[in-house]
Design an enzyme around this catalytic site. Structure first.
Site, PDB file in Angstrom:
ATOM      1  CD  GLU A   6      -3.003  -1.189   0.487  1.00  0.00           C
ATOM      2  OE1 GLU A   6      -3.158  -0.207  -0.257  1.00  0.00           O
ATOM      3  OE2 GLU A   6      -3.799  -2.148   0.521  1.00  0.00           O
TER       4      GLU A   6
ATOM      5  CB  CYS B  96      -1.721   7.226   1.313  1.00  0.00           C
ATOM      6  SG  CYS B  96      -3.153   6.335   1.941  1.00  0.00           S
TER       7      CYS B  96
HETATM    8  P1  NAD Z   1       8.510   4.711   4.566  1.00  0.00           P
HETATM    9  O1  NAD Z   1       8.504   3.918   3.329  1.00  0.00           O
HETATM   10  O2  NAD Z   1       9.666   5.608   4.830  1.00  0.00           O
HETATM   11  O3  NAD Z   1       8.440   3.735   5.847  1.00  0.00           O
HETATM   12  C1  NAD Z   1       7.390   2.812   6.031  1.00  0.00           C
HETATM   13  C2  NAD Z   1       7.846   1.747   7.004  1.00  0.00           C
HETATM   14  O4  NAD Z   1       8.874   0.955   6.409  1.00  0.00           O
HETATM   15  C3  NAD Z   1       8.416   2.267   8.297  1.00  0.00           C
HETATM   16  O5  NAD Z   1       7.956   1.454   9.355  1.00  0.00           O
HETATM   17  C4  NAD Z   1       9.917   2.104   8.087  1.00  0.00           C
HETATM   18  O6  NAD Z   1      10.644   1.985   9.276  1.00  0.00           O
HETATM   19  C5  NAD Z   1       9.954   0.809   7.310  1.00  0.00           C
HETATM   20  N1  NAD Z   1      11.160   0.574   6.527  1.00  0.00           N
HETATM   21  C6  NAD Z   1      12.022   1.486   6.014  1.00  0.00           C
HETATM   22  N2  NAD Z   1      12.989   0.861   5.277  1.00  0.00           N
HETATM   23  C7  NAD Z   1      12.716  -0.469   5.332  1.00  0.00           C
HETATM   24  C8  NAD Z   1      13.335  -1.625   4.784  1.00  0.00           C
HETATM   25  N3  NAD Z   1      14.421  -1.541   4.004  1.00  0.00           N
HETATM   26  N4  NAD Z   1      12.784  -2.828   5.044  1.00  0.00           N
HETATM   27  C9  NAD Z   1      11.662  -2.934   5.787  1.00  0.00           C
HETATM   28  N5  NAD Z   1      11.036  -1.868   6.355  1.00  0.00           N
HETATM   29  C10 NAD Z   1      11.566  -0.660   6.124  1.00  0.00           C
HETATM   30  O7  NAD Z   1       7.132   5.495   4.598  1.00  0.00           O
HETATM   31  P2  NAD Z   1       6.604   6.569   5.663  1.00  0.00           P
HETATM   32  O8  NAD Z   1       7.367   7.840   5.491  1.00  0.00           O
HETATM   33  O9  NAD Z   1       6.580   5.948   7.016  1.00  0.00           O
HETATM   34  O10 NAD Z   1       5.093   6.775   5.191  1.00  0.00           O
HETATM   35  C11 NAD Z   1       4.685   7.714   4.254  1.00  0.00           C
HETATM   36  C12 NAD Z   1       4.334   7.033   2.946  1.00  0.00           C
HETATM   37  O11 NAD Z   1       3.341   6.041   3.176  1.00  0.00           O
HETATM   38  C13 NAD Z   1       3.740   7.978   1.922  1.00  0.00           C
HETATM   39  O12 NAD Z   1       4.339   7.749   0.671  1.00  0.00           O
HETATM   40  C14 NAD Z   1       2.269   7.577   1.883  1.00  0.00           C
HETATM   41  O13 NAD Z   1       1.633   7.846   0.653  1.00  0.00           O
HETATM   42  C15 NAD Z   1       2.339   6.119   2.171  1.00  0.00           C
HETATM   43  N6  NAD Z   1       1.073   5.607   2.700  1.00  0.00           N
HETATM   44  C16 NAD Z   1       0.322   4.776   1.909  1.00  0.00           C
HETATM   45  C17 NAD Z   1      -0.898   4.304   2.383  1.00  0.00           C
HETATM   46  C18 NAD Z   1      -1.758   3.386   1.539  1.00  0.00           C
HETATM   47  O14 NAD Z   1      -2.670   2.760   2.079  1.00  0.00           O
HETATM   48  N7  NAD Z   1      -1.535   3.290   0.244  1.00  0.00           N
HETATM   49  C19 NAD Z   1      -1.342   4.670   3.655  1.00  0.00           C
HETATM   50  C20 NAD Z   1      -0.550   5.517   4.418  1.00  0.00           C
HETATM   51  C21 NAD Z   1       0.656   5.978   3.935  1.00  0.00           C
END
Ligand code: NAD
Length: 480
Positions: free
Chosen positions: A225, A259
Site C-alpha cells: 500500500e 496517502c
Molecule cells: P517509509 O517507506 O519511509 O516507511 C514505512 C515503514 O517501512 C516504516 O515502518 C519504516 O521503518 C519501514 N522501513 C524502512 N525501510 C525499510 C526496509 N528496508 N525494510 C523494511 N522496512 C523498512 O514510509 P513513511 O514515510 O513511514 O510513510 C509515508 C508514505 O506512506 C507515503 O508515501 C504515503 O503515501 C504512504 N502511505 C500509503 C498508504 C496506503 O494505504 N496506500 C497509507 C498511508 C501511507
C-alpha cells in the site's frame, strides 16, 4: 508555538529481541489457528470493546506522537477503526466459510470444497501518518482470519504501537503474543519480513520496492500500500462550493499527510477563477494549533517533510506559480502553514511528486478529459476524484482513471467502507486490504476432495489400464 526538535524513537529491537517476538507470535499462531471463525469474531469484538473503552488514553498517545487534532484522532483513527470492526466481524463468517465446489457429474461420488487456511504469522510494516488505524485495521483482519501478527511500526510512532500491543494483552482474550511489536527502523522491518509468512507493507513506493523484493526472494506474498498523487478533477458544472470545501479538507486534514489525500486540483477553465476565489477564504479560515483542541490542523510528523514542502513551493514559484501561504511557522515543531499554489503546471514538482503536506496546487485545464490524460500519464494510481453535477458523466470519467480508489463528488473516504477493497494500481501498490479479497488475502485456499463411496473399489482410471474401462470413461468425459 514552541518546543524541542523531534526525534524518532530510540527503541530498536536487537536481533535477539526480534527473534523472541517472532517465536511468541509463532506459538500464538499455532493456538489461534485451531479456533473457529465464530470464536474469533466473538473474541475480537470484545477486544475492540475493551480498546474503545480506553479511548482517552489512546487519543492522548496518538496526539502526542503526531500532533493531529483530537477530533481527527477520534474520527479518522478510532471511529474508522470501529467501522472496519463492524464490517469485518459481520462479513468474516461468510467470507471465510468453507465453500462447496461444483464437480464434474461423472465424479458425483466425491465431495469437493475449498477451505481457507490462515497463513500463520503476518508481518505488518507500517507508516507514521495513521499510527493507530493502519496497524490496527490490518492486524484485526489478519487475526480474524486466524493469524498472529508481527508489527513493525514506524520509528516515529512507536508508542502508539506499544500501547496497542499492551492493550490487547491486557484484555486476556487472545493467546499471549498474538500481536507482537518489533520496534525500530529498516533492520527491524527486515527481521519482521524474514520471520513472517506474508507481509503487508504500507509506506513509500521506494521502500515498498525493497520490501517486496525481500519477500519475493523468500517466496512470501506481499501486499503493498504505497504513495499516491490524488488528482481532483473539477468540471465547470460542479458544485464549486462543495468542491472547494472538499479540496481544503482532503488536502489539509491530517496536515496533508494522507496517502489518498488531494495532492493537485485540475479545474476546467470556465470554473477556475470562481473555484480559486472560493478556495482562498476556506484555507485562510483553517485553525492551526499544536494542542489538538479547537484545531483543524496541527504539525507535520516527519521532519524531512518541512524541507520537501519548501522545495516544492520554491520550485513552483521559480516556474511562475503564485504561492499563497506555506511558510514555516515553527521549524522545531514542524509547523508549516497550509498553502495554495495557483497557476500550477505539470513541469512543477508539486504537480507530479508526492507532497504529503497541506498544499493545494491548482491548475487550469481546458476540459476534464485533459486532466484524466495528465493523471493517467503519471506512474501512481492510488486515489482520484471527479467533481460534476452530472453523475453519469462523473462516473464515466471516473472509469477512465487508472486508480484503485475513485470518487465522484467524494474525495477520499474509502477507508471507512470495510466492504470496499482498498489499494492502488501501477506504482501505488499491489494487492488490496479490506473487502472480501482483503480478508481472503490473509488466508490460503486448501482444496479438499473427499471420496464418499464405494468404500473398497478402486477408481476406474487407476491401474490396471484396460481398453474396456477406458472406452467407458472416454464416453463419460465426452471424447469422441
Ligand atoms: P517509509 O517507506 O519511509 O516507511 C514505512 C515503514 O517501512 C516504516 O515502518 C519504516 O521503518 C519501514 N522501513 C524502512 N525501510 C525499510 C526496509 N528496508 N525494510 C523494511 N522496512 C523498512 O514510509 P513513511 O514515510 O513511514 O510513510 C509515508 C508514505 O506512506 C507515503 O508515501 C504515503 O503515501 C504512504 N502511505 C500509503 C498508504 C496506503 O494505504 N496506500 C497509507 C498511508 C501511507
Amino acid at each position: 508555538m514552541s518546543g524541542a526538535a523531534r526525534f524518532p524513537s530510540a527503541l530498536e529491537a536487537t536481533p535477539e529481541e526480534a527473534a523472541a517476538k517472532a517465536a511468541a507470535a509463532r506459538r500464538a499462531a499455532a493456538v489461534w489457528r485451531r479456533t473457529t471463525v465464530g470464536q474469533r469474531v466473538k473474541a475480537l469484538r470484545s477486544v475492540w470493546k475493551a480498546l474503545a473503552a480506553r479511548r482517552e488514553e489512546i487519543r492522548a498517545v496518538v496526539h502526542e506522537e503526531t500532533g493531529k487534532p483530537l477530533v481527527e484522532v477520534d474520527l479518522m483513527e478510532l471511529g474508522a477503526a470501529g467501522l472496519l470492526v463492524d464490517w469485518m466481524t459481520s462479513a468474516a463468517p461468510r467470507v471465510l466459510a468453507d465453500k462447496a465446489a461444483s464437480k464434474p457429474w461423472s465424479l458425483f461420488n466425491k465431495r469437493a470444497y475449498e477451505r481457507r487456511v490462515p497463513r500463520g504469522v503476518v508481518g505488518l510494516v507500517t507508516p507514521w501518518n495513521m499510527p493507530f488505524l493502519i496497524p490496527f485495521g490490518d492486524a484485526f483482519a489478519a487475526m480474524l482470519a486466524g493469524n498472529a501478527v508481527l508489527l513493525k511500526p514506524s520509528e516515529w510512532t512507536t508508542k502508539t504501537a506499544l500501547w496497542l500491543e499492551g492493550a490487547l494483552a491486557a484484555t486476556a482474550l487472545l493467546p499471549e503474543g498474538l500481536l507482537s511489536v518489533v520496534p525500530g527502523g529498516a533492520a527491524s522491518g527486515e527481521a519482521v519480513i524474514d520471520a513472517s509468512d506474508m507481509v503487508v507493507f504500507t509506506g513509500s513506493t521506494k521502500t515498498g520496492r525493497a520490501v517486496a523484493a525481500r519477500a519475493a526472494m523468500q517466496l512470501k506474498p506481499s501486499i503493498l500500500e504505497l504513495g499516491g498523487k490524488h488528482p481532483m478533477i473539477v468540471c465547470a458544472d460542479a458544485s464549486l462550493e462543495r468542491a472547494a470545501s472538499a479540496a481544503v479538507w482532503a488536502a489539509c486534514s491530517n496536515a496533508g499527510q494522507v496517502c489518498v489525500g488531494v495532492e493537485r486540483v485540475f479545474v476546467e477553465a470556465d470554473a477556475y477563477d470562481r473555484f480559486v476565489e472560493l478556495l482562498k477564504p476556506k484555507v485562510a479560515a483553517l485553525r492551526q494549533k499544536l494542542d489538538g483542541k479547537d484545531a483543524d490542523l496541527g504539525r507535520l510528523v516527519f521532519p524531512p517533510l518541512v524541507d520537501r514542502i519548501q522545495d516544492q513551493l520554491e520550485d513552483a514559484r521559480g516556474k511562475g506559480a503564485r504561492v499563497i501561504g506555506g511558510e514555516v511557522i515553527d521549524r522545531a515543531n514542524l509547523v508549516v502553514a497550509p498553502a495554495i499554489v495557483l497557476d500550477a503546471r505539470m513541469d512543477m514538482k508539486v504537480m507530479t511528486e508526492e507532497t504529503f503536506g497541506p498544499v493545494i496546487p491548482v491548475m487550469k485545464v481546458s476540459r476534464a478529459e485533459e486532466a484524466v490524460a495528465l493523471a493517467n500519464a503519471g506512474s501512481e494510481g492510488l486515489a482520484a476524484s471527479v467533481w460534476t453535477t452530472d453523475l453519469a458523466k462523473g462516473e464515466t470519467l471516473a472509469a477512465a482513471l487508472e486508480v484503485g480508489l475513485v470518487g465522484v463528488n467524494e474525495p477520499a473516504s474509502h477507508y471507512a467502507f470495510g466492504a470496499l477493497p482498498f489499494g492502488g494500481m501501477k506504482q501505488s501498490g499491489m494487492g488490496r486490504r479490506h473487502g472480501d479479497e482483503g480478508l481472503l488475502a490473509f488466508t490460503q485456499s486448501q482444496s479438499v476432495l473427499v471420496h464418499e463411496w464405494p468404500d473398497a473399489a478402486p477408481d476406474l482410471w487407476w491401474f490396471p489400464y484396460d481398453e474396456r474401462k477406458a472406452g467407458f470413461l472416454r464416453k463419460l468425459m465426452g471424447l469422441p
